[in-house]
Every structure is written in structure tokens, then in C-alpha cells.
Design a protein around this motif. Sequence first.
Motif, mmCIF file in Angstrom:
data_model
loop_
_atom_site.group_PDB
_atom_site.id
_atom_site.type_symbol
_atom_site.label_atom_id
_atom_site.label_comp_id
_atom_site.label_asym_id
_atom_site.label_seq_id
_atom_site.Cartn_x
_atom_site.Cartn_y
_atom_site.Cartn_z
ATOM 1 N N ALA A 277 0.852 -1.196 0.000
ATOM 2 C CA ALA A 277 0.000 0.000 0.000
ATOM 3 C C ALA A 277 0.880 1.235 0.000
ATOM 4 C CB ALA A 277 -0.915 0.004 1.220
ATOM 5 N N PHE A 278 0.574 2.182 -0.895
ATOM 6 C CA PHE A 278 1.356 3.405 -1.036
ATOM 7 C C PHE A 278 0.501 4.602 -0.604
ATOM 8 C CE2 PHE A 278 2.780 0.324 -4.133
ATOM 9 C CZ PHE A 278 4.162 0.365 -4.039
ATOM 10 N N PHE A 279 0.984 5.342 0.385
ATOM 11 C CA PHE A 279 0.315 6.560 0.857
ATOM 12 C C PHE A 279 1.210 7.744 0.507
ATOM 13 C CE2 PHE A 279 -1.048 3.101 3.513
ATOM 14 C CZ PHE A 279 -2.392 3.315 3.744
ATOM 15 N N GLN A 280 0.666 8.715 -0.229
ATOM 16 C CA GLN A 280 1.440 9.868 -0.661
ATOM 17 C C GLN A 280 0.943 11.118 0.050
ATOM 18 O OE1 GLN A 280 4.017 9.329 -2.881
ATOM 19 N NE2 GLN A 280 4.695 11.407 -2.355
ATOM 20 N N GLY A 281 1.870 11.955 0.488
ATOM 21 C CA GLY A 281 1.516 13.206 1.155
ATOM 22 C C GLY A 281 2.400 14.340 0.682
ATOM 23 N N LYS A 282 2.480 15.385 1.503
ATOM 24 C CA LYS A 282 3.298 16.553 1.177
ATOM 25 C C LYS A 282 4.492 16.633 2.119
ATOM 26 C CE LYS A 282 -0.597 19.473 -0.320
ATOM 27 N NZ LYS A 282 -1.311 20.742 -0.055
ATOM 28 N N SER A 283 5.588 17.155 1.601
ATOM 29 C CA SER A 283 6.718 17.455 2.479
ATOM 30 C C SER A 283 6.400 18.734 3.236
ATOM 31 C CB SER A 283 7.999 17.639 1.652
ATOM 32 O OG SER A 283 8.375 16.432 1.045
ATOM 33 N N ARG A 284 6.530 18.689 4.537
ATOM 34 C CA ARG A 284 6.235 19.869 5.344
ATOM 35 C C ARG A 284 7.131 19.902 6.578
ATOM 36 N NH1 ARG A 284 0.166 18.602 7.461
ATOM 37 N NH2 ARG A 284 -0.077 17.979 5.283
ATOM 38 N N LYS A 285 7.259 21.080 7.134
ATOM 39 C CA LYS A 285 8.046 21.242 8.346
ATOM 40 C C LYS A 285 7.198 20.870 9.558
ATOM 41 C CE LYS A 285 10.670 25.090 6.352
ATOM 42 N NZ LYS A 285 11.009 26.530 6.474
ATOM 43 N N LEU A 286 7.851 20.496 10.628
ATOM 44 C CA LEU A 286 7.154 20.194 11.872
ATOM 45 C C LEU A 286 6.451 21.445 12.378
ATOM 46 C CD1 LEU A 286 6.598 18.178 14.171
ATOM 47 C CD2 LEU A 286 8.686 18.978 15.264
ATOM 48 N N GLY A 287 5.135 21.325 12.597
ATOM 49 C CA GLY A 287 4.355 22.453 13.087
ATOM 50 C C GLY A 287 3.783 23.337 11.995
ATOM 51 N N GLN A 288 4.104 23.032 10.737
ATOM 52 C CA GLN A 288 3.592 23.832 9.624
ATOM 53 C C GLN A 288 2.099 23.584 9.441
ATOM 54 O OE1 GLN A 288 5.657 23.198 5.934
ATOM 55 N NE2 GLN A 288 4.083 24.214 4.696
ATOM 56 N N ALA A 289 1.319 24.656 9.336
ATOM 57 C CA ALA A 289 -0.128 24.541 9.176
ATOM 58 C C ALA A 289 -0.468 24.080 7.763
ATOM 59 C CB ALA A 289 -0.801 25.880 9.460
ATOM 60 N N ASP A 290 -1.420 23.128 7.686
ATOM 61 C CA ASP A 290 -1.855 22.613 6.380
ATOM 62 C C ASP A 290 -3.213 21.957 6.578
ATOM 63 O OD1 ASP A 290 -2.189 20.918 3.983
ATOM 64 O OD2 ASP A 290 -0.130 21.518 3.565
ATOM 65 N N PRO A 291 -4.188 22.258 5.703
ATOM 66 C CA PRO A 291 -5.516 21.653 5.866
ATOM 67 C C PRO A 291 -5.528 20.146 5.645
ATOM 68 C CG PRO A 291 -5.367 22.838 3.780
ATOM 69 C CD PRO A 291 -4.136 23.176 4.549
ATOM 70 N N GLN A 292 -4.550 19.621 4.923
ATOM 71 C CA GLN A 292 -4.504 18.181 4.646
ATOM 72 C C GLN A 292 -3.825 17.446 5.800
ATOM 73 O OE1 GLN A 292 -2.271 17.019 1.187
ATOM 74 N NE2 GLN A 292 -3.321 15.062 1.007
ATOM 75 N N LEU B 271 12.368 17.188 7.609
ATOM 76 C CA LEU B 271 10.972 17.370 7.214
ATOM 77 C C LEU B 271 10.164 16.143 7.642
ATOM 78 C CD1 LEU B 271 11.299 18.874 3.616
ATOM 79 C CD2 LEU B 271 10.935 20.109 5.777
ATOM 80 N N LEU B 272 8.857 16.329 7.762
ATOM 81 C CA LEU B 272 7.977 15.219 8.122
ATOM 82 C C LEU B 272 7.841 14.260 6.935
ATOM 83 C CD1 LEU B 272 5.124 17.112 10.009
ATOM 84 C CD2 LEU B 272 7.090 15.905 10.982
ATOM 85 N N PRO B 273 7.479 13.008 7.186
ATOM 86 C CA PRO B 273 7.336 12.041 6.088
ATOM 87 C C PRO B 273 6.353 12.525 5.020
ATOM 88 C CG PRO B 273 7.309 10.910 8.188
ATOM 89 C CD PRO B 273 7.248 12.375 8.503
ATOM 90 N N HIS B 274 6.730 12.289 3.773
ATOM 91 C CA HIS B 274 5.849 12.636 2.663
ATOM 92 C C HIS B 274 5.305 11.385 1.960
ATOM 93 C CE1 HIS B 274 9.866 12.155 0.825
ATOM 94 N NE2 HIS B 274 9.199 11.651 -0.206
ATOM 95 N N ARG B 275 5.788 10.216 2.385
ATOM 96 C CA ARG B 275 5.357 8.977 1.748
ATOM 97 C C ARG B 275 5.464 7.835 2.753
ATOM 98 N NH1 ARG B 275 5.220 6.859 -3.613
ATOM 99 N NH2 ARG B 275 5.962 4.719 -3.837
ATOM 100 N N VAL B 276 4.448 6.953 2.768
ATOM 101 C CA VAL B 276 4.436 5.779 3.632
ATOM 102 C C VAL B 276 4.145 4.555 2.766
ATOM 103 C CG1 VAL B 276 3.259 4.588 5.524
ATOM 104 C CG2 VAL B 276 3.731 7.031 5.708
ATOM 105 N N VAL B 277 4.967 3.529 2.924
ATOM 106 C CA VAL B 277 4.788 2.276 2.186
ATOM 107 C C VAL B 277 4.576 1.153 3.198
ATOM 108 C CG1 VAL B 277 5.766 0.660 0.523
ATOM 109 C CG2 VAL B 277 6.279 3.111 0.343
ATOM 110 N N ALA B 278 3.463 0.446 3.086
ATOM 111 C CA ALA B 278 3.129 -0.630 4.024
ATOM 112 C C ALA B 278 2.938 -1.938 3.266
ATOM 113 C CB ALA B 278 1.862 -0.294 4.802
ATOM 114 N N THR B 279 3.343 -3.032 3.897
ATOM 115 C CA THR B 279 3.137 -4.366 3.333
ATOM 116 C C THR B 279 2.048 -5.067 4.119
ATOM 117 O OG1 THR B 279 5.472 -4.515 2.696
ATOM 118 C CG2 THR B 279 4.213 -6.564 2.746
ATOM 119 N N LEU B 280 1.033 -5.549 3.402
ATOM 120 C CA LEU B 280 -0.097 -6.245 4.017
ATOM 121 C C LEU B 280 -0.026 -7.727 3.681
ATOM 122 C CD1 LEU B 280 -2.983 -3.780 3.045
ATOM 123 C CD2 LEU B 280 -1.649 -3.792 5.145
ATOM 124 N N GLN B 281 -0.429 -8.549 4.630
ATOM 125 C CA GLN B 281 -0.491 -9.999 4.413
ATOM 126 C C GLN B 281 -1.881 -10.483 4.785
ATOM 127 O OE1 GLN B 281 3.092 -12.269 5.289
ATOM 128 N NE2 GLN B 281 1.849 -13.663 6.508
#
Length: 259
Positions: free
Chosen positions: A72-87, A126-136
Motif C-alpha cells: 500500500a502506497f500513501f502519498q503526502g506533502k513534504s512539510r516542516k514540523l508544526g507547519q499549518a496545512d488543511p490536509q 521534514l515530516l514524512p511525505h510517503r508511507v509504504v506498508a506491506t499487508l499480508q
Amino acid sequence: LEYALRALHAARRLKGLALGVLCYADEGRDCEESAPTIVKAVTEAREVLVLRPGNADDAVVTGRRGQRRYRAFFQGKSRKLGQADPQTEVMPRALAALEDVSRLSSRKDRLAVATVDIRAEAYPRLLPHRVVATLQVSFPNKRAADMLEKAIAERLVQGQAELAMLSDRPAMPARTPNQALVKRLREVAEAWGIPVNTEASLWPSVAGLVPPQVPVVCGLGPVAQGLHTGREAVSRISLVQRSLLLAQFLLAQSAGSDS
């Protein structure tokens, strides 16, 4: 297997036996390369014996659940810790979606879903901008597996993720043709005082690649415990018992028809 074949050769019964031996070395990679060859071989066979390790209590395996692995691929934005963002940040979003997916597990329906690996990608500071998970997932049959896959995909879409299959290990259902093969094995075992029980297993194996019309028994190898751990062990007496069982069973086949 080697000692069983040596015994048949010494008894001059190997030459007339229609026996095929197939060895494969990618079990740890879910038989990605060997599966097509195995399917072709077992489709042409009259019956199949899989020499995977036997289970505790001197059991051979007459049914196995299937198993699939996904990424599973989760995509996000690169952002600084504490940076305001609606997402919502990608990491909390991924964890919430994966927890939702895990609720699809059902003991009643013999379905199990679990996240077995997760990693995050981020640029320095920067905070994570992408998460990759393996499901079984574990399932009793193809229909249940396809329905479960659809349900997982629906939940991941809500988490703004993409799903890709990594491997598919078919289930080995407990079939009537298998019972006749087990009966013949037990008859040989009883004649030599070798204990043989039967059970189903949660682990997949190449036995799931055998077509429905071909009798198959798995776990005919020596009894083992602690598989895939640092405490793997094989019962010494079962090395002798299972070698004798295989040799005597094949000897009986050579005395009968061209099975």
C-alpha cells in the motif's frame, strides 16, 4: 526422498515407476519464478506428494489456507514540523487506514489481515511525505480472497492510498480425492507402525497450485517445529519413519498400476 529412491533402486523397482521429482528453491519468495513450472508439472500428474515438513503430532496436511501479500502506497506533502496545512499528515492518515483494514479479519470466515511492514520516506528535517506498508492476508479460497481484496482496496481509497499485489499463494482446500490418497498412505503406515495423523494448516504451500481433480497430500516430510525461527528442529525418529513411509508407498505403486 534420496534414501527412498535408493531403496527402490536397490530393490530394482525404480526403473518401472512413473515418478517425477521437482525441486524448487524460491519458497521464501513465494515461488515467484517456480510457480509456472510447478503448475505445468502437477497438472500432468496423477497424484502429488509435497515433501514440506510434517506438523506436530505426526500430522500430514490435507488442507491449507491461501495467502496474498500487498503493498500500500500513501502519498503526502513534504512539510516542516508544526507547519499549518488543511490536509492531514500522511503518517496519521496511513495508520488510520491500516487500522481500518485490520478490522476486516474474521475468525468466522477464516480471514486474516495484518500489516507486516511499514516504512516512511522523508527529506532531512521534514515530516514524512510517503508511507509504504506491506499487508499480508490469509483466506480459505479464491472467492473469499477476491472479496477481501476488494474490501481492502475500498478502505485504502478512503485513505488516499494505492494497492498493488506482491504475491498470490492459492489455498489448498480439503477435497474428497485427497482422502483416498491419505487412506492409502495410512494403510502403509499402519503396516509398519508409523504414526500418521491429518490436519489443516494456516501456512500456504505449493500444494495450492495442484488442480482440483489431482489428489495431493502436503507435509509428508519429516516432522518439524519452530519453522522460520532460530529454533527450527526436526524430529530424528520422523526422519526414519517418513523415509520408510515414502519408500514403502512408492514400492506399492510400482507393484500396482503405472501411477
